[in-house]
Motif scaffolding. Structure first.
Motif, PDB file in Angstrom:
ATOM      1  N   GLN A 229      38.557  -4.921  57.982  1.00 53.91           N
ATOM      2  CA  GLN A 229      39.832  -4.488  58.564  1.00 53.91           C
ATOM      3  C   GLN A 229      40.339  -3.198  57.914  1.00 53.91           C
ATOM      4  N   ARG A 230      40.157  -3.074  56.585  1.00 48.53           N
ATOM      5  CA  ARG A 230      40.591  -1.847  55.900  1.00 48.53           C
ATOM      6  C   ARG A 230      39.816  -0.633  56.402  1.00 48.53           C
ATOM      7  N   ILE A 231      38.501  -0.802  56.591  1.00 47.81           N
ATOM      8  CA  ILE A 231      37.686   0.325  57.078  1.00 47.81           C
ATOM      9  C   ILE A 231      38.081   0.660  58.512  1.00 47.81           C
ATOM     10  N   GLU A 232      38.261  -0.364  59.348  1.00 46.79           N
ATOM     11  CA  GLU A 232      38.666  -0.104  60.733  1.00 46.79           C
ATOM     12  C   GLU A 232      40.003   0.631  60.781  1.00 46.79           C
ATOM     13  N   ALA A 233      40.935   0.274  59.912  1.00 44.80           N
ATOM     14  CA  ALA A 233      42.231   0.963  59.873  1.00 44.80           C
ATOM     15  C   ALA A 233      42.065   2.411  59.412  1.00 44.80           C
TER      16      ALA A 233
ATOM     17  N   ARG B 265      39.676   4.333  60.018  1.00 40.40           N
ATOM     18  CA  ARG B 265      39.021   5.144  61.049  1.00 40.40           C
ATOM     19  C   ARG B 265      40.031   5.969  61.842  1.00 40.40           C
ATOM     20  N   GLU B 266      41.307   5.662  61.693  1.00 41.65           N
ATOM     21  CA  GLU B 266      42.356   6.458  62.343  1.00 41.65           C
ATOM     22  C   GLU B 266      42.432   7.866  61.732  1.00 41.65           C
ATOM     23  N   ASP B 267      41.997   7.996  60.486  1.00 38.81           N
ATOM     24  CA  ASP B 267      41.950   9.288  59.797  1.00 38.81           C
ATOM     25  C   ASP B 267      40.727  10.048  60.308  1.00 38.81           C
ATOM     26  N   GLY B 268      40.976  11.221  60.922  1.00 39.67           N
ATOM     27  CA  GLY B 268      39.897  11.985  61.544  1.00 39.67           C
ATOM     28  C   GLY B 268      38.782  12.366  60.592  1.00 39.67           C
ATOM     29  N   VAL B 269      39.110  12.795  59.383  1.00 39.83           N
ATOM     30  CA  VAL B 269      38.081  13.200  58.414  1.00 39.83           C
ATOM     31  C   VAL B 269      37.262  11.988  57.989  1.00 39.83           C
ATOM     32  N   PHE B 270      37.935  10.902  57.663  1.00 38.57           N
ATOM     33  CA  PHE B 270      37.228   9.674  57.280  1.00 38.57           C
ATOM     34  C   PHE B 270      36.325   9.221  58.421  1.00 38.57           C
ATOM     35  N   ASN B 271      36.848   9.208  59.636  1.00 38.60           N
ATOM     36  CA  ASN B 271      36.076   8.756  60.793  1.00 38.60           C
ATOM     37  C   ASN B 271      34.845   9.634  60.990  1.00 38.60           C
ATOM     38  N   TRP B 272      34.991  10.949  60.826  1.00 39.85           N
ATOM     39  CA  TRP B 272      33.858  11.859  60.989  1.00 39.85           C
ATOM     40  C   TRP B 272      32.793  11.567  59.937  1.00 39.85           C
ATOM     41  N   LYS B 273      33.207  11.382  58.682  1.00 37.12           N
ATOM     42  CA  LYS B 273      32.242  11.095  57.618  1.00 37.12           C
ATOM     43  C   LYS B 273      31.526   9.773  57.870  1.00 37.12           C
ATOM     44  N   LEU B 274      32.268   8.776  58.337  1.00 34.92           N
ATOM     45  CA  LEU B 274      31.642   7.485  58.628  1.00 34.92           C
ATOM     46  C   LEU B 274      30.703   7.597  59.825  1.00 34.92           C
ATOM     47  N   ASP B 275      31.100   8.354  60.843  1.00 31.80           N
ATOM     48  CA  ASP B 275      30.206   8.592  61.984  1.00 31.80           C
ATOM     49  C   ASP B 275      28.902   9.242  61.533  1.00 31.80           C
ATOM     50  N   GLN B 276      29.002  10.218  60.631  1.00 31.89           N
ATOM     51  CA  GLN B 276      27.808  10.891  60.118  1.00 31.89           C
ATOM     52  C   GLN B 276      26.899   9.900  59.393  1.00 31.89           C
ATOM     53  N   LEU B 277      27.484   9.042  58.587  1.00 28.50           N
ATOM     54  CA  LEU B 277      26.710   8.040  57.865  1.00 28.50           C
ATOM     55  C   LEU B 277      26.058   7.059  58.840  1.00 28.50           C
ATOM     56  N   GLU B 278      26.796   6.633  59.852  1.00 31.23           N
ATOM     57  CA  GLU B 278      26.232   5.709  60.845  1.00 31.23           C
ATOM     58  C   GLU B 278      25.090   6.368  61.625  1.00 31.23           C
TER      59      GLU B 278
END
Length: 138
Positions: free
Chosen positions: A108-112, A114-127
C-alpha cells in the motif's frame, strides 16, 4: 477376511498406501524447501535492484534493519515480488521477516508513492528492466 486389503502377490494395501503417503509428504516438503530457497534468491535480486535504483543498502534491507532507506527497499522488494512475480503478500512477507499485514502495508505504501511522478518513473524503469531480464531468461 483372508485376502482383504491385499494387493495380489504383493504387500497389504495399507502398507502401500502408507508408503505412498510418506513419499508424497517428502515430495511436498522438498517442494516447500525449493520454493522457499527460490523466494529467498528472488528477494535478494529484488533487494539489489531496488537499492540500485532508489538508493539504500540491499544487505541491510534483507537483514531487517529498520532505518528509513532499508524499510523503503524492503517495501519495494515486497511490492515487486507480489506484483511482478506473483508471490502472495504472505510469502513475500515471510521471506523478509514481515507478517502478512506488514507486507500488505508495504504494498500500500508503494502504491501510494506511485502518485509521485519521479518515483513512478523510477519504478516503471525498474519494472521494465525486470520484464526485459525475464524475457531474456525465457
Amino acid at each position: 477376511m483372508s485376502g482383504a486389503g491385499l494387493i495380489p502377490g504383493r504387500m497389504p494395501a495399507q502398507v502401500v498406501l502408507a508408503d505412498m503417503a510418506r513419499c508424497l509428504a517428502a515430495i511436498a516438503e522438498d517442494r516447500k524447501m525449493v520454493a522457499a530457497a527460490s523466494n529467498r534468491a528472488l528477494m535478494t535480486y529484488l533487494a539489489a535492484a531496488s537499492a540500485t535504483q532508489f538508493g539504500g543498502d540491499a544487505t541491510l534491507a534483507l537483514s531487517g534493519a529498520r532505518d528509513q532507506a532499508s524499510t523503503h527497499v524492503r517495501d519495494l522488494m515486497i511490492y515487486l515480488a507480489h506484483t511482478k512475480f506473483g508471490l502472495t503478500q504472505k510469502e513475500a512477507g515471510d521471506v523478509t521477516g514481515q507478517s502478512r499485514q506488514a507486507a500488505t502495508r508495504a504494498v500500500q505504501r508503494i502504491e501510494a508513492r506511485r502518485e509521485d511522478g519521479v518515483f513512478n518513473w523510477k519504478l516503471d524503469q525498474l519494472e521494465m528492466l525486470i520484464d526485459q531480464m525475464m524475457r531474456e531468461a525465457a
